[in-house]
Design a protein around this motif. Structure first.
Motif, mmCIF file in Angstrom:
data_model
loop_
_atom_site.group_PDB
_atom_site.id
_atom_site.type_symbol
_atom_site.label_atom_id
_atom_site.label_comp_id
_atom_site.label_asym_id
_atom_site.label_seq_id
_atom_site.Cartn_x
_atom_site.Cartn_y
_atom_site.Cartn_z
ATOM 1 N N GLY A 301 -25.833 12.514 -27.774
ATOM 2 C CA GLY A 301 -25.151 13.530 -27.881
ATOM 3 C C GLY A 301 -24.925 14.170 -28.760
ATOM 4 O O GLY A 301 -24.383 15.882 -28.265
ATOM 5 N N LEU A 302 -25.572 14.946 -29.726
ATOM 6 C CA LEU A 302 -25.257 15.848 -31.026
ATOM 7 C C LEU A 302 -26.966 16.706 -30.352
ATOM 8 O O LEU A 302 -27.966 16.497 -30.271
ATOM 9 N N PRO A 311 -34.153 25.070 -42.474
ATOM 10 C CA PRO A 311 -34.978 23.850 -43.803
ATOM 11 C C PRO A 311 -34.479 22.880 -42.748
ATOM 12 O O PRO A 311 -34.500 21.652 -43.775
ATOM 13 N N ILE A 313 -32.596 20.228 -40.762
ATOM 14 C CA ILE A 313 -31.093 19.667 -40.549
ATOM 15 C C ILE A 313 -30.843 19.195 -39.626
ATOM 16 O O ILE A 313 -30.280 19.568 -38.553
ATOM 17 N N PRO A 314 -30.654 17.445 -40.009
ATOM 18 C CA PRO A 314 -29.939 16.464 -38.979
ATOM 19 C C PRO A 314 -28.206 17.217 -39.213
ATOM 20 O O PRO A 314 -27.844 17.396 -39.896
ATOM 21 N N THR A 315 -28.234 16.317 -38.102
ATOM 22 C CA THR A 315 -26.620 16.522 -37.997
ATOM 23 C C THR A 315 -25.743 15.126 -39.170
ATOM 24 O O THR A 315 -24.973 15.540 -40.346
ATOM 25 N N LEU A 316 -26.729 14.047 -38.745
ATOM 26 C CA LEU A 316 -26.486 13.083 -39.768
ATOM 27 C C LEU A 316 -27.417 11.998 -39.887
ATOM 28 O O LEU A 316 -28.847 12.130 -38.555
ATOM 29 N N ASN A 317 -27.430 11.576 -40.144
ATOM 30 C CA ASN A 317 -28.451 10.208 -40.726
ATOM 31 C C ASN A 317 -28.288 8.920 -40.395
ATOM 32 O O ASN A 317 -28.457 7.903 -40.084
ATOM 33 N N PRO A 320 -22.136 6.493 -37.942
ATOM 34 C CA PRO A 320 -20.642 5.628 -37.766
ATOM 35 C C PRO A 320 -21.140 4.361 -36.786
ATOM 36 O O PRO A 320 -21.657 4.545 -35.794
ATOM 37 N N TRP A 322 -20.338 3.969 -33.686
ATOM 38 C CA TRP A 322 -19.457 4.107 -32.289
ATOM 39 C C TRP A 322 -19.881 3.268 -31.405
ATOM 40 O O TRP A 322 -20.832 1.895 -31.705
ATOM 41 N N PRO B 130 -27.891 24.551 -46.556
ATOM 42 C CA PRO B 130 -28.688 23.776 -47.071
ATOM 43 C C PRO B 130 -30.352 24.643 -46.986
ATOM 44 O O PRO B 130 -30.260 25.885 -46.741
ATOM 45 N N ILE B 136 -30.787 17.633 -46.759
ATOM 46 C CA ILE B 136 -29.872 16.265 -46.435
ATOM 47 C C ILE B 136 -28.961 16.677 -46.224
ATOM 48 O O ILE B 136 -28.721 17.898 -45.320
ATOM 49 N N SER B 137 -28.502 15.980 -44.808
ATOM 50 C CA SER B 137 -28.312 15.842 -43.413
ATOM 51 C C SER B 137 -26.511 16.871 -43.128
ATOM 52 O O SER B 137 -25.688 16.593 -45.078
ATOM 53 N N ASP B 138 -26.147 17.226 -42.484
ATOM 54 C CA ASP B 138 -24.685 17.923 -42.502
ATOM 55 C C ASP B 138 -23.768 17.086 -42.884
ATOM 56 O O ASP B 138 -23.265 17.284 -43.331
ATOM 57 N N LEU B 139 -23.547 15.795 -42.717
ATOM 58 C CA LEU B 139 -22.416 14.790 -43.048
ATOM 59 C C LEU B 139 -22.868 14.369 -44.345
ATOM 60 O O LEU B 139 -21.267 15.110 -44.736
ATOM 61 N N GLU B 140 -23.939 13.849 -45.247
ATOM 62 C CA GLU B 140 -24.348 14.096 -46.231
ATOM 63 C C GLU B 140 -23.609 15.319 -47.226
ATOM 64 O O GLU B 140 -22.916 14.769 -47.903
ATOM 65 N N ARG B 141 -23.932 16.395 -46.525
ATOM 66 C CA ARG B 141 -24.101 17.241 -46.932
ATOM 67 C C ARG B 141 -21.894 17.568 -47.445
ATOM 68 O O ARG B 141 -21.744 17.623 -48.640
ATOM 69 N N ARG B 155 -13.855 8.414 -43.226
ATOM 70 C CA ARG B 155 -14.183 7.658 -41.780
ATOM 71 C C ARG B 155 -14.487 8.891 -41.425
ATOM 72 O O ARG B 155 -13.448 9.795 -40.902
ATOM 73 N N PHE B 156 -15.726 8.989 -40.498
ATOM 74 C CA PHE B 156 -16.114 9.846 -39.480
ATOM 75 C C PHE B 156 -16.270 9.672 -38.167
ATOM 76 O O PHE B 156 -17.222 8.846 -37.684
ATOM 77 N N TYR B 158 -16.569 9.610 -33.411
ATOM 78 C CA TYR B 158 -17.501 10.347 -32.733
ATOM 79 C C TYR B 158 -17.481 11.442 -32.336
ATOM 80 O O TYR B 158 -17.957 12.919 -32.449
ATOM 81 N N VAL B 161 -18.159 14.323 -35.219
ATOM 82 C CA VAL B 161 -18.874 14.497 -35.327
ATOM 83 C C VAL B 161 -19.568 14.956 -34.684
ATOM 84 O O VAL B 161 -20.147 15.569 -35.114
ATOM 85 N N SER B 162 -19.874 15.435 -33.597
ATOM 86 C CA SER B 162 -19.839 15.413 -32.421
ATOM 87 C C SER B 162 -19.789 17.155 -32.417
ATOM 88 O O SER B 162 -20.696 18.029 -32.049
ATOM 89 N N MET B 164 -19.388 18.454 -35.647
ATOM 90 C CA MET B 164 -18.824 18.541 -36.958
ATOM 91 C C MET B 164 -19.925 20.426 -37.050
ATOM 92 O O MET B 164 -20.316 21.005 -37.982
ATOM 93 N N SER B 165 -21.735 19.881 -37.173
ATOM 94 C CA SER B 165 -22.631 20.901 -36.908
ATOM 95 C C SER B 165 -23.202 22.497 -36.320
ATOM 96 O O SER B 165 -22.430 23.658 -37.607
ATOM 97 N N ARG B 169 -22.396 26.010 -38.851
ATOM 98 C CA ARG B 169 -22.441 27.145 -39.155
ATOM 99 C C ARG B 169 -22.759 28.232 -38.833
ATOM 100 O O ARG B 169 -22.577 29.330 -39.311
#
Lengths: 639, 639
Positions: A301-302, A311, A313-317, A320, A322, B130, B136-141, B155-156, B158, B161-162, B164-165, B169
């Motif tokens: 659901g992201l 460029p 960019i995914p939310t995360l690679n 966690p 879940w 980016p 890199i992904s948003d979370l890695e950034r 720790r992140f 759900y 993260v859901s 965050m992006s 932006r």
């Protein structure tokens, strides 16, 4: 205003609604590669009665128009209409897809030199029932018992605590605790169960492909794959490729719908496997899944929006851990879900899992890994380095964007031979029925045969006057592969189709050469080529080399992996060590963004020939051309 | 079949439905201490027209029956009925309750020698946007930026993260990160916000009482209590005491309903505070709450069933740091909720918070802490040891189980003096209106006056023939406190009421003596008595000593704390150190289960006199009795 179907169904039409939308609304899905924009020409229906405003017929032949065919997404009824939906336009979601042999997987896991060691652990606890003189709370009682076993500092989530007391009492204080052993933080209790209930321990490995969803049901103790199931990813009703899905999810506001579609697919498989094997929800205590980056984002659901825009960019690679309840999977809601990490927006967990399954990251020999499915991803490297790229081949090998293209299901022409003298084709069809279209391997066969027989030049253009099968069609010159007299319907391959396929094969080949160049190697340094993905199962290596899609290296270096994504996911399900290995693959893999690479563009342009501008790169094809030329006067060009 | 009300409302009755249930169904709540079982006699309505099957009238006087009064929960209409609901039967949920002065709380926090140090922290991050070469992904950034600031291993969830992006932006990569600093595990990111939005930082401290809910809105930077709000706990519609609530939650299957009721109460307060102060949901980033063990369980949706049954076991005393979203509070859904730990089933977080607020656990002097609210909890100890017990005084001081009993709201007789010669009472009423009933302090005044004037003996039985106000009533002998000529309605105190109150005061006193005996101390060792709870605000210490409820020690040792539960919760909201102090209080407090204590039963039996069987334990009362005796011939008994 009504939409009546030949199947006797009647749908109430809404004001200004097109036929495709109306059908979708009641659960009838048409093939729609473009997501209902009138661009793919796949959602053909026949308007038998009634009036409609038709916006675009560009994708229909004259013949089709005359027979009453119209594109459902471009047809807006203005009164009652009566419509026939031909078989090939219907998307039959839920078709079963062949799954590779799985009985040897536990042994394969053993070949990694790791033990079966899932992250969920189970512990039997016999708690003394509470008394007035020992009246600590239920949770403290549990913690005390854990401390006696040397386990302290465990975390207890809301989901755990909220069902804990009931289970403790129902089980008479004699319970099994299932918990997650963490390698980098506190352990986490996930659920309690009575030793009588929930006795077996299963996990599922899930591969979420853009096209298909595959589930392995795995016994966590033996590692045995107990059962498997698969289905089409029903997100397909919103378009064939990841880009169309992203657009639907973001601009179309359908993220939740897409998420629910694929979750429902997985649940449908899981429920039928559970029923078949008599397994309760509670007994499936772990999930591992892999998908490309877009599929993984949508599953959770992201918003995948920024994956599509430079460029990229995914939310995360790295996802966690879940819970299955968060994803709404029909397994134990407390089951931890492991998502195989992604590398970048267009190199996802399916590739990481595939590389893990190939073992190329463990070997000294330099290998090339290719997954030519709905997208086209490649990786090269060995036990010291890894590089990957997405070569945006597009989904044309799966039939999308090809006039008579279809997937390798019943009715697809999958193999073609063309007589070098008469230019007459002999075809092989998937299943017993009459040919309905042509799938990826059929296209590769056709084009390589046309090229070798001299029916096309090295640009993929037909040589006129050689065969009556080469003719002027609605969309330019085409080759008639099959004529269905009874239905007055032809399966053809047009010059535009060939152009499409050449662009795709050029992208794949250019991707390989670019990666090699970046790494400072040449084609012949590749000791092993792993072909992954459903498409790989049908691929004729020789033909793909003739086409110039695969490098011209000895055939014995090619290895078919089948669905390596689900294999790698299976490995991650059962072994914490292999999860860490997958994480290392993901973090060590250098991603090359081809879409902005100058070198890639040059390589791509050079690869837009049959087999390549530089024929010396394809010595085996060159010698084949020589021998054909010697045999045949009509050979049209100089090598 | 219709139920018509004098307020012109009309309710459609269901088959076999009693009037109380029908009213409840449409949101009209009657006082119902017993939860609708016909036992408390509080849900009186007048049946003006129509026929009904009446199951029990045991709790009504002859006079009431004649005037058409009936118990709503015992009245089952058999046709259309027309009903009047008297003011005193209606439960006005949402009444405002006085909240103690809060402007000095930040200074009080300072007196603990700790800094304002909430567990939520905020950090400004300027992330480089980016690019293709930094993709890199948003979370890695985000993680990379945190590592640059020396924060790794966060720790992140759900929930984080859901969203965050989108925030990254929208805020142009210039964000504030709010996270929870953990003292015993990895930190946890809770939400991102734009520096323009969500700029202020608030928390709420919530006291969930069985009767009232109090919320403090706190500025997390200054510690200032910005605003406060309170309401009755609308679970009251299901009964007055925790036992009735537990029965409703478990046997009645209403756990979710009860949970939603109190959550709605808190949300209603929070929403009005937010509106008044112009605060967004996002800006309330932390919650601390305290309640007795049952209230805390119900708030979190945990089955309180085993709290009620021997050996009285709660699900947990230490609540993990769950999220506001899990509880469905109308604050930032990612806000961590701290629940002040409980000690045992009947000594909850409200007592732990109260002890923390009293500082008795920090001082050398031995202190007694008492919270005589809906239940009766006591704690004794000092900086070296702590003991606590629940003395099941019952809710009679709040008017429950007392014929004309009511809470200390408008219309309650709160103070009584009785002329020693004429036995005529002079009364003080809360608010300006006519007396409707008698509240806890009014009862204590009444009984101590009746005893001192000789109107009752030391058993609490009326001496006949002294006053015409002592008369034979519907439920035995009673004293007429007030006669409302106009409404033909009397406020009386019956011998049964006095018996009830004596049982309650005996339980409190016996609890204190039992705890002291367990610890090896005597009454005079008590250097300080802290009186907590709403009831404490109205309590006349001297009268309570005469009654034999409070120990006969110098009055200057008594200190009123007001709502110490919310004060302690406020302290825990702002200071991680004080949270740990609260945890130490909870873990060090020895809980004594009085319900199975032989010693308690003996002490209780001895305390069922006025002031006590052993008058030597109450020297000040003895001397008061002496001087009264000297003044008055009619003194009925030997001291």
């Amino acid at each position: 205003m009504q939409l009546k179907l030949t199947s006797d169904e009647v749908i109430e039409l809404r004001q200004g609604e097109d036929i495709n939308s109306a059908l979708k609304r009641v659960g009838i899905y048409l093939v729609a590669s473009c997501g209902g924009k009138g661009l793919c020409g796949k959602c053909k229906v026949r308007l038998l009665q009634g009036e409609a405003e038709i916006r675009s017929q560009a994708k229909l032949t004259e013949q089709e128009r005359e027979s009453g065919a119209t594109l459902a997404c471009q047809t807006f009824p203005v009164g009652d209409v009566f419509v026939d939906i031909p078989k090939e336009s219907r998307l039959v979601v839920g078709d079963k897809i062949a799954v590779a042999r799985t009985k040897d997987l536990a042994a394969y896991l053993g070949s990694y030199g790791v033990a079966i060691n899932p992250v969920t652990k189970r512990l039997s606890l016999e708690l003394p029932p509470p008394t007035i003189s020992d009246n600590i709370s239920d949770l403290e009682r549990l913690k005390r018992a854990l401390e006696e076993k040397g386990l302290s500092g465990m975390r207890f989530s809301y989901g755990f605590v909220s069902t804990m007391s009931k289970t403790l009492r129902e089980a008479g204080w004699n319970v099994d605790l299932t918990y997650v052993k963490s390698h980098d933080g506190p352990d986490e209790a996930i659920f309690l169960s009575s030793p009588q209930a929930c006795t077996r321990r299963f996990g599922i490995a899930v591969d979420i492909g853009t096209t298909t969803v595959v589930v392995y049901l795995v016994d966590l103790l033996s590692g045995e794959v107990v059962d498997t199931g698969s289905t089409y990813n029903s997100q397909m009703r919103y378009g064939d490729d990841v880009i169309t899905r992203i657009v639907q999810a973001t601009e179309g506001g359908e993220l939740q719908t897409l998420r629910e579609a694929v979750v429902a697919d997985i649940c449908t498989i899981v429920d039928s496997l559970r029923e078949r094997r008599g397994i309760s929800r509670c007994e499936i205590e772990m999930v591992a899944l892999a998908g490309n980056t877009t599929m993984a984002h949508i599953f959770w659901g992201l918003d995948p929006g920024s994956i599509r825009e430079e460029p990229y960019i995914p939310t995360l690679n790295y996802f966690p851990g879940w819970k299955a309840g968060t994803a709404q999977l029909s397994v134990n809601p407390q089951a931890p879900v492991y998502t195989v990490p992604c590398v970048a927006s267009y190199v996802g967990g399916d590739i990481v899992a595939g590389v893990l399954a190939s073992k190329m990251h463990r070997n000294e020999e330099m290998a090339l890994f290719m997954d030519i499915g709905t997208n086209g991803e490649i990786a090269i490297g060995n036990n010291e380095w890894l590089m990957a790229a997405a070569c945006s081949a597009g989904p044309c090998f799966e039939g999308s964007g090809v006039r008579c293209g279809m997937r390798a299901t019943s009715g697809a022409i999958e193999a073609v031979k063309i007589d070098p003298e008469t230019f007459e084709p002999s075809i092989t069809v998937v299943g017993a029925g009459r040919p309905l279209g042509v799938c990826g391997s059929g296209m590769i066969d056709s084009i390589s045969e046309m090229f070798l027989t001299g029916l096309t030049d090295r640009n993929g253009k037909f040589i006129r006057g050689l065969s009556s099968r080469v003719r002027e069609g609605e969309e330019g010159i085409e080759y008639l592969l099959y004529r269905d007299e009874k239905l007055n319907r032809d399966v053809v391959l047009t010059e535009a189709d060939i152009e499409n396929l050449m662009r795709a094969k050029a992208a794949v080949y250019a991707g390989i050469t670019t990666l090699l160049k970046e790494a400072g190697f040449i084609m012949d340094d590749i000791q092993r080529v792993y072909i992954a993905g459903g498409f790989g199962n049908y691929l004729n290596i020789e033909r793909a080399i003739i086409l110039g899609m695969l490098p011209d290296i000895p055939k014995e270096r090619y290895v078919f992996l089948g669905n390596s994504s689900v294999t790698g996911t299976y490995l991650c399900l059962l072994s914490e060590d292999l999860r860490q290995e997958a994480e290392r693959i993901a973090s060590q893999m250098t991603y090359i963004e081809l879409s902005v690479s100058r070198s890639f563009m040059d390589e791509y342009m050079s690869a837009l020939f049959l087999p390549h501008t530089d024929i010396e790169k394809f010595p085996s094809v060159a010698s084949l051309m020589m021998s054909r030329m010697a045999l045949k006067k009509s050979w049209p060009f100089n090598p």
